[in-house]
Design an enzyme around this catalytic site. Structure first.
Site, mmCIF file in Angstrom:
data_model
loop_
_atom_site.group_PDB
_atom_site.id
_atom_site.type_symbol
_atom_site.label_atom_id
_atom_site.label_comp_id
_atom_site.label_asym_id
_atom_site.label_seq_id
_atom_site.Cartn_x
_atom_site.Cartn_y
_atom_site.Cartn_z
ATOM 1 N N ALA A 71 2.796 -2.278 4.031
ATOM 2 C CA ALA A 71 2.541 -1.230 5.017
ATOM 3 C C ALA A 71 2.106 -1.942 6.283
ATOM 4 C CB ALA A 71 1.424 -0.322 4.519
ATOM 5 N N ASN A 85 1.991 3.673 10.634
ATOM 6 C CA ASN A 85 1.188 4.195 11.772
ATOM 7 C C ASN A 85 1.534 3.410 13.026
ATOM 8 O OD1 ASN A 85 -0.462 2.102 10.034
ATOM 9 N ND2 ASN A 85 -1.159 1.872 12.162
ATOM 10 N N TYR A 90 -8.358 -10.763 2.801
ATOM 11 C CA TYR A 90 -9.547 -10.016 3.226
ATOM 12 C C TYR A 90 -10.427 -9.574 2.066
ATOM 13 C CZ TYR A 90 -6.770 -5.767 2.317
ATOM 14 O OH TYR A 90 -6.007 -4.798 1.731
ATOM 15 N N GLU A 91 -9.908 -9.691 0.830
ATOM 16 C CA GLU A 91 -10.754 -9.399 -0.333
ATOM 17 C C GLU A 91 -11.604 -10.620 -0.686
ATOM 18 O OE1 GLU A 91 -8.517 -6.974 -3.480
ATOM 19 O OE2 GLU A 91 -6.909 -7.739 -2.209
ATOM 20 N N HIS A 147 -6.937 4.172 6.140
ATOM 21 C CA HIS A 147 -6.205 3.677 4.959
ATOM 22 C C HIS A 147 -5.566 4.813 4.163
ATOM 23 C CE1 HIS A 147 -4.963 0.977 1.790
ATOM 24 N NE2 HIS A 147 -5.630 1.662 0.896
ATOM 25 N N MET A 173 -1.493 -7.124 7.044
ATOM 26 C CA MET A 173 -2.480 -8.072 6.511
ATOM 27 C C MET A 173 -1.978 -8.760 5.247
ATOM 28 S SD MET A 173 -5.788 -5.610 6.944
ATOM 29 C CE MET A 173 -5.905 -4.479 8.338
ATOM 30 N N SER A 174 -0.679 -8.937 5.149
ATOM 31 C CA SER A 174 -0.161 -9.557 3.912
ATOM 32 C C SER A 174 1.149 -10.282 4.205
ATOM 33 C CB SER A 174 0.088 -8.461 2.861
ATOM 34 O OG SER A 174 1.134 -7.607 3.271
ATOM 35 N N HIS A 205 -3.336 -0.230 -4.879
ATOM 36 C CA HIS A 205 -2.766 -1.476 -5.412
ATOM 37 C C HIS A 205 -3.090 -1.546 -6.900
ATOM 38 C CE1 HIS A 205 -1.473 -3.761 -1.780
ATOM 39 N NE2 HIS A 205 -2.208 -2.829 -1.205
ATOM 40 N N SER A 247 0.819 -1.223 0.000
ATOM 41 C CA SER A 247 0.000 0.000 0.000
ATOM 42 C C SER A 247 0.847 1.264 0.000
ATOM 43 C CB SER A 247 -0.873 0.065 1.257
ATOM 44 O OG SER A 247 -1.934 -0.812 1.165
ATOM 45 N N HIS A 304 -5.303 -9.878 -1.427
ATOM 46 C CA HIS A 304 -5.294 -10.192 0.008
ATOM 47 C C HIS A 304 -6.377 -11.190 0.361
ATOM 48 C CE1 HIS A 304 -3.810 -6.052 -0.560
ATOM 49 N NE2 HIS A 304 -3.012 -6.276 0.471
HETATM 50 N N1 HPA Z 1 -2.686 -2.983 11.250
HETATM 51 C C1 HPA Z 1 -2.825 -3.865 10.254
HETATM 52 N N2 HPA Z 1 -2.436 -3.604 9.005
HETATM 53 C C2 HPA Z 1 -1.891 -2.409 8.743
HETATM 54 C C3 HPA Z 1 -1.718 -1.444 9.738
HETATM 55 C C4 HPA Z 1 -2.143 -1.750 11.062
HETATM 56 O O1 HPA Z 1 -2.023 -0.954 11.996
HETATM 57 N N3 HPA Z 1 -1.134 -0.363 9.142
HETATM 58 C C5 HPA Z 1 -0.962 -0.678 7.835
HETATM 59 N N4 HPA Z 1 -1.412 -1.928 7.580
#
Ligand code: HPA
Length: 247
Positions: A93, A209, A65-66, A221, A185-186, A41, A11, A63
Protein backbone atom coordinates in the site's frame (compact mmCIF):
# COMPACT_ATOMS: atom_id res chain seq x y z
CA UNK A 1 6.19 -23.38 -17.10
CA UNK A 2 8.12 -24.72 -14.10
CA UNK A 3 9.27 -22.87 -11.00
CA UNK A 4 7.50 -21.21 -8.13
CA UNK A 5 6.20 -17.66 -7.84
CA UNK A 6 6.62 -15.99 -4.47
CA UNK A 7 4.19 -13.22 -3.56
CA UNK A 8 4.19 -10.74 -0.71
CA UNK A 9 0.86 -9.16 0.24
CA UNK A 10 0.81 -5.68 1.72
CA UNK A 11 -1.65 -3.82 3.98
CA UNK A 12 -5.28 -4.60 3.22
CA UNK A 13 -4.31 -6.90 0.34
CA UNK A 14 -4.51 -10.14 2.31
CA UNK A 15 -7.68 -11.08 0.43
CA UNK A 16 -5.55 -11.86 -2.61
CA UNK A 17 -4.77 -15.01 -0.65
CA UNK A 18 -8.37 -16.20 -1.09
CA UNK A 19 -7.49 -17.18 -4.66
CA UNK A 20 -4.85 -19.66 -3.57
CA UNK A 21 -5.75 -23.37 -3.65
CA UNK A 22 -3.89 -23.89 -0.39
CA UNK A 23 -1.94 -27.09 0.24
CA UNK A 24 -0.09 -25.98 3.36
CA UNK A 25 0.04 -23.01 5.75
CA UNK A 26 3.22 -22.12 7.59
CA UNK A 27 3.28 -19.41 10.29
CA UNK A 28 6.17 -16.94 10.04
CA UNK A 29 7.58 -18.25 13.34
CA UNK A 30 8.10 -21.74 11.84
CA UNK A 31 10.08 -20.22 8.97
CA UNK A 32 12.30 -18.28 11.38
CA UNK A 33 10.60 -14.91 10.80
CA UNK A 34 9.40 -12.48 13.44
CA UNK A 35 5.61 -12.21 13.72
CA UNK A 36 4.27 -8.95 12.19
CA UNK A 37 2.67 -6.59 14.71
CA UNK A 38 0.75 -4.56 12.10
CA UNK A 39 -3.07 -4.94 11.80
CA UNK A 40 -3.86 -6.32 8.34
CA UNK A 41 -0.65 -8.36 8.17
CA UNK A 42 -1.53 -12.01 8.86
CA UNK A 43 1.95 -13.41 9.28
CA UNK A 44 1.92 -16.72 7.43
CA UNK A 45 2.99 -18.40 4.21
CA UNK A 46 0.44 -20.15 2.02
CA UNK A 47 1.79 -22.83 -0.30
CA UNK A 48 -0.43 -23.86 -3.19
CA UNK A 49 -1.58 -22.83 -6.66
CA UNK A 50 -3.24 -19.87 -8.39
CA UNK A 51 -4.58 -20.49 -11.89
CA UNK A 52 -2.37 -23.58 -12.21
CA UNK A 53 0.82 -21.79 -11.16
CA UNK A 54 2.75 -23.00 -8.09
CA UNK A 55 2.88 -20.13 -5.57
CA UNK A 56 4.13 -19.28 -2.11
CA UNK A 57 2.12 -16.37 -0.77
CA UNK A 58 3.53 -14.40 2.11
CA UNK A 59 0.41 -13.06 3.80
CA UNK A 60 1.77 -10.00 5.57
CA UNK A 61 5.34 -8.86 6.04
CA UNK A 62 7.65 -7.44 8.70
CA UNK A 63 8.90 -3.86 8.52
CA UNK A 64 11.89 -1.82 9.64
CA UNK A 65 9.55 0.44 11.62
CA UNK A 66 8.58 -2.48 13.87
CA UNK A 67 12.18 -2.41 15.04
CA UNK A 68 13.46 -5.21 12.81
CA UNK A 69 16.73 -5.16 10.91
CA UNK A 70 17.02 -5.18 7.12
CA UNK A 71 18.10 -8.84 7.39
CA UNK A 72 14.99 -9.78 9.40
CA UNK A 73 12.69 -7.86 7.05
CA UNK A 74 14.00 -9.89 4.10
CA UNK A 75 14.15 -13.33 5.75
CA UNK A 76 10.92 -14.29 3.97
CA UNK A 77 12.48 -13.70 0.57
CA UNK A 78 15.43 -15.95 1.44
CA UNK A 79 13.02 -18.59 2.78
CA UNK A 80 10.91 -18.50 -0.41
CA UNK A 81 14.09 -18.90 -2.47
CA UNK A 82 14.95 -22.01 -0.41
CA UNK A 83 11.46 -23.35 -1.21
CA UNK A 84 12.15 -22.94 -4.94
CA UNK A 85 10.86 -19.45 -5.74
CA UNK A 86 12.54 -18.12 -8.86
CA UNK A 87 10.29 -15.10 -9.25
CA UNK A 88 8.68 -12.71 -6.79
CA UNK A 89 5.69 -10.39 -6.92
CA UNK A 90 5.80 -7.70 -4.24
CA UNK A 91 2.67 -5.74 -3.38
CA UNK A 92 2.26 -2.84 -1.00
CA UNK A 93 0.00 0.00 0.00
CA UNK A 94 1.43 3.40 -0.88
CA UNK A 95 0.55 7.06 -1.02
CA UNK A 96 0.33 8.69 -4.43
CA UNK A 97 2.85 11.49 -4.92
CA UNK A 98 1.83 12.01 -8.55
CA UNK A 99 -1.37 14.03 -9.12
CA UNK A 100 -2.01 11.97 -12.28
CA UNK A 101 -1.96 8.62 -10.44
CA UNK A 102 -5.39 8.41 -8.76
CA UNK A 103 -6.06 6.78 -5.41
CA UNK A 104 -7.46 3.24 -5.41
CA UNK A 105 -5.60 2.52 -8.62
CA UNK A 106 -2.57 0.28 -9.04
CA UNK A 107 0.94 1.34 -9.96
CA UNK A 108 3.44 -1.16 -11.32
CA UNK A 109 6.94 -0.30 -10.09
CA UNK A 110 9.31 0.71 -12.88
CA UNK A 111 12.07 1.44 -10.36
CA UNK A 112 12.54 2.47 -6.74
CA UNK A 113 14.34 4.86 -4.42
CA UNK A 114 15.73 3.07 -1.37
CA UNK A 115 15.52 5.82 1.25
CA UNK A 116 15.58 3.49 4.24
CA UNK A 117 19.27 4.12 4.88
CA UNK A 118 19.95 0.40 5.07
CA UNK A 119 20.30 -2.74 2.95
CA UNK A 120 19.81 -6.48 3.47
CA UNK A 121 23.22 -6.94 1.84
CA UNK A 122 25.03 -4.93 4.51
CA UNK A 123 28.00 -6.79 5.92
CA UNK A 124 29.67 -7.99 2.75
CA UNK A 125 30.96 -6.64 -0.55
CA UNK A 126 27.87 -7.63 -2.54
CA UNK A 127 27.80 -5.08 -5.35
CA UNK A 128 24.54 -6.20 -6.96
CA UNK A 129 23.60 -4.57 -10.27
CA UNK A 130 20.27 -2.79 -9.73
CA UNK A 131 19.97 -1.22 -13.16
CA UNK A 132 16.78 -3.24 -13.73
CA UNK A 133 15.31 -4.28 -10.38
CA UNK A 134 11.81 -4.81 -11.80
CA UNK A 135 12.05 -7.20 -14.75
CA UNK A 136 11.51 -5.39 -18.05
CA UNK A 137 10.08 -8.25 -20.13
CA UNK A 138 7.81 -9.40 -17.35
CA UNK A 139 6.51 -5.84 -16.97
CA UNK A 140 5.77 -5.77 -20.68
CA UNK A 141 3.72 -8.99 -20.28
CA UNK A 142 1.79 -7.37 -17.41
CA UNK A 143 1.05 -4.27 -19.50
CA UNK A 144 -0.40 -6.47 -22.25
CA UNK A 145 -2.52 -8.50 -19.82
CA UNK A 146 -3.79 -5.32 -18.14
CA UNK A 147 -4.76 -3.86 -21.51
CA UNK A 148 -6.55 -7.05 -22.52
CA UNK A 149 -8.49 -7.17 -19.24
CA UNK A 150 -9.15 -3.39 -19.35
CA UNK A 151 -7.43 -2.85 -16.01
CA UNK A 152 -6.01 0.65 -15.56
CA UNK A 153 -2.39 0.38 -14.47
CA UNK A 154 -0.03 3.29 -13.79
CA UNK A 155 3.70 2.71 -13.86
CA UNK A 156 6.25 4.65 -11.87
CA UNK A 157 8.88 5.00 -9.18
CA UNK A 158 8.29 3.87 -5.58
CA UNK A 159 10.11 5.60 -2.74
CA UNK A 160 10.68 3.30 0.25
CA UNK A 161 11.05 5.08 3.60
CA UNK A 162 11.51 3.68 7.11
CA UNK A 163 8.33 5.15 8.71
CA UNK A 164 6.36 4.48 10.80
CA UNK A 165 5.16 8.08 10.71
CA UNK A 166 3.61 9.26 7.47
CA UNK A 167 5.54 11.97 5.63
CA UNK A 168 5.36 15.72 6.03
CA UNK A 169 4.16 17.79 3.06
CA UNK A 170 7.76 19.05 2.64
CA UNK A 171 9.03 15.48 2.47
CA UNK A 172 6.44 14.65 -0.17
CA UNK A 173 7.55 17.66 -2.26
CA UNK A 174 11.13 16.43 -1.88
CA UNK A 175 10.14 12.93 -3.00
CA UNK A 176 8.39 14.31 -6.08
CA UNK A 177 11.47 16.36 -6.95
CA UNK A 178 13.54 13.19 -6.58
CA UNK A 179 11.38 11.44 -9.15
CA UNK A 180 9.03 9.42 -6.93
CA UNK A 181 5.44 8.67 -7.96
CA UNK A 182 4.47 6.75 -4.81
CA UNK A 183 5.69 6.49 -1.24
CA UNK A 184 5.58 3.61 1.22
CA UNK A 185 7.42 1.80 4.00
CA UNK A 186 8.32 -1.55 2.49
CA UNK A 187 9.27 -3.45 -0.69
CA UNK A 188 12.64 -1.92 -1.58
CA UNK A 189 14.69 -4.15 0.74
CA UNK A 190 12.84 -7.28 -0.38
CA UNK A 191 13.45 -6.36 -4.01
CA UNK A 192 17.17 -5.83 -3.36
CA UNK A 193 17.40 -9.17 -1.53
CA UNK A 194 15.60 -10.95 -4.36
CA UNK A 195 17.86 -9.49 -7.05
CA UNK A 196 20.94 -10.54 -5.10
CA UNK A 197 19.56 -14.11 -5.15
CA UNK A 198 18.87 -13.99 -8.89
CA UNK A 199 15.09 -13.93 -8.43
CA UNK A 200 13.18 -11.88 -10.99
CA UNK A 201 10.92 -9.27 -9.46
CA UNK A 202 7.68 -7.41 -10.11
CA UNK A 203 6.27 -4.79 -7.77
CA UNK A 204 2.80 -3.28 -7.44
CA UNK A 205 1.65 -0.40 -5.24
CA UNK A 206 -1.98 -0.04 -4.37
CA UNK A 207 -2.32 3.74 -4.21
CA UNK A 208 -4.52 3.85 -1.13
CA UNK A 209 -4.33 7.61 -0.46
CA UNK A 210 -2.91 10.91 -1.66
CA UNK A 211 0.43 11.53 0.01
CA UNK A 212 0.66 14.15 2.74
CA UNK A 213 0.00 17.73 1.68
CA UNK A 214 -1.72 16.80 -1.60
CA UNK A 215 -5.32 17.92 -2.14
CA UNK A 216 -7.64 15.33 -0.57
CA UNK A 217 -4.92 13.71 1.54
CA UNK A 218 -6.15 11.94 4.67
CA UNK A 219 -3.64 9.67 6.35
CA UNK A 220 -5.01 6.92 8.49
CA UNK A 221 -4.04 3.23 8.59
CA UNK A 222 -7.67 2.10 8.76
CA UNK A 223 -8.53 4.05 5.56
CA UNK A 224 -5.38 2.69 3.92
CA UNK A 225 -6.54 -0.86 4.63
CA UNK A 226 -10.11 -0.20 3.43
CA UNK A 227 -8.84 1.29 0.15
CA UNK A 228 -6.52 -1.69 -0.23
CA UNK A 229 -9.42 -4.09 0.19
CA UNK A 230 -11.49 -2.27 -2.44
CA UNK A 231 -8.65 -2.31 -4.99
CA UNK A 232 -7.53 -5.90 -4.28
CA UNK A 233 -10.03 -7.42 -6.75
CA UNK A 234 -8.38 -5.71 -9.70
CA UNK A 235 -5.01 -7.19 -8.74
CA UNK A 236 -6.55 -10.64 -8.37
CA UNK A 237 -7.92 -10.36 -11.92
CA UNK A 238 -4.61 -9.15 -13.25
CA UNK A 239 -2.52 -11.87 -11.60
CA UNK A 240 -4.95 -14.62 -12.54
CA UNK A 241 -4.83 -13.37 -16.12
CA UNK A 242 -1.06 -13.29 -16.05
CA UNK A 243 -0.70 -16.81 -14.63
CA UNK A 244 -3.36 -18.28 -16.91
CA UNK A 245 -1.57 -16.96 -19.98
CA UNK A 246 1.68 -18.61 -18.97
CA UNK A 247 0.50 -22.02 -17.76
N1 HPA B 1 3.05 7.13 3.03
C1 HPA B 1 3.80 6.09 3.42
N2 HPA B 1 3.34 4.84 3.43
C2 HPA B 1 2.07 4.62 3.05
C3 HPA B 1 1.24 5.66 2.63
C4 HPA B 1 1.75 6.98 2.63
O1 HPA B 1 1.08 7.95 2.27
N3 HPA B 1 0.04 5.09 2.31
C5 HPA B 1 0.16 3.76 2.52
N4 HPA B 1 1.40 3.45 2.97
Amino acid sequence: MSGVTGMVLGSGLGSLAEKVAVREQIPFSKAGLPQSSVPGHEGRFLLGQIAGREVIVMQGRVHLYEGHTAKAVTAGVRWMKEQGADELILTNAAGSVNAEFPTESWMMLSDHLNLTGTSPLEGGPEFVDLSEVYHGEWREAVRKTAEKLKIALCEGVYAGLRGPQYETPAEVRMLRTMGADAVGMSTVLEAIQARSLGIRVLGFSCLTNWASGMPGATLDHHDVMESGKRAANEMVRLLEGLFAERS
